[in-house]
Design a protein around this motif. Structure first.
Motif: not given
Length: 336
Positions: A280-284
């Motif tokens: 949620a709210g982040r892509v690695r």
């Protein structure tokens, strides 16, 4: 499954067909060493070159390191070298085994009227992919039932003067290994191995190589990586050494019947090494490209990812807007 697992899976360079077929070579050699084996079979196992090669295959983990201080194996150790030699011997054996079974059977029966009806002087060989290895494995794994005879009723392990079906199979398996060793020391592989009969010289990276061809390709080969005449192994062996092989997960397939120094090169590999985890709210994400993001010769981004691509490594992929802005502020905009 972790992020690291998915990255590691993409770098899998184990030969799956070797895991299935090498046990048949080892069993054939052990059968040949028995006191009651037919003379024609025993003679194959008595060849010290074959015995050495079988010993190498017996210790092999089916991995495919280059075995040289270029490409993937910047600092190969003894295990890397041993696996590299075994990979070379197996890959050449695989081609000879197909020639001595599937091709030889086609040649034996596709003669005279059949070829004339097709308007041919010799039987063409298919561009082998996994289907031929599937057929070969079917004949070997199901030997107790099929005795080496296909659905057509044709014996694919034909050996004149040998009545026992299992002995014929084992003779073909070991003869293909002997043929592979003859070929490796021949003129066909002189550019890679200089007619050497020392099996330690048969490093996989001297055969398994890639040239990253620019879209201008033949029109401007100087744009290729490496450009003509600048290959790490010399002009006679173009391309970068790379691990992997036929139908490995880390795509690096070559002609399955390859029979010379440049026949094991591959033209198509991973166009992107990429792993991502969405939260949620982040892509690695991590990635690498074969070469770089620029096709402009002289750009700092032309070949800056080549080494990590060859080494099965990646770098962080920045996707969040704030991170992108921060990167531009820190390093400045990329050059045009």
């Amino acid at each position: 499954l972790s992020f690291g697992d998915m990255t590691r899976f993409q770098a899998d360079t184990v030969l799956g067909d070797a895991e299935a077929l090498v046990p048949h070579i080892l069993r054939a050699f052990d059968n040949a060493r028995r006191g009651d084996s037919p003379p024609a079979l025993a003679a194959r196992a008595a060849d010290p070159r074959v015995a050495e090669a079988v010993g190498r295959l017996r210790q092999w983990d089916f991995s495919t390191p280059t075995g040289i201080a270029l490409g993937f194996d910047a600092d190969p150790d003894g295990d890397d070298v041993a696996a590299s030699v075994a990979a070379t011997i197996y890959a050449v054996w695989r081609g000879r085994m197909i020639v001595n079974t599937l091709d030889a059977t086609l040649d034996r029966f596709a003669v005279g009227p059949v070829l004339a009806a097709l308007g041919l002087t010799e039987m063409p060989k298919p561009n082998a992919r996994e289907e031929e290895l599937t057929a070969l494995r079917h004949l070997l794994d199901g030997f107790d039932i099929n005795q080496g005879i296909g659905a057509s009723g044709v014996d694919f392990f034909h050996v004149d003067g040998v009545a026992d079906a299992a002995a014929r199979r084992d003779i073909v398996l070991l003869q293909s290994l002997s043929d592979a060793l003859d070929l490796l020391a021949s003129e066909a592989f002189a550019a890679a191995f200089g007619h050497s009969t020392a099996q330690d010289d048969y490093r996989w990276g001297r055969l398994h190589r890639i040239v990253l061809r620019h879209v201008l390709g033949e029109a401007a080969p100087v744009f290729n990586l490496p450009p003509p005449g600048f290959s790490p192994l010399g002009e006679a062996l173009p391309g970068f050494p790379a691990d992997g092989g036929f139908e490995t997960v880390d795509s690096a397939s070559h002609d399955v019947r390859a029979a010379d120094s440049n026949g094991f090169m591959f033209a198509f590999g991973p166009s992107r090494r990429y792993t991502a985890r969405l939260k949620a709210g982040r892509v690695r994400a991590k990635t690498s490209l074969p070469g770089g993001v620029s096709g402009v010769l002289g750009s700092p981004f032309y070949g800056n990812m080549l080494e990590e691509w060859l080494f099965n490594e990646t770098h962080p992929l920045i996707v969040a807007p704030d991170d992108i802005v921060g990167t531009v502020q820190l390093f400045g905009p990329p050059p045009m």
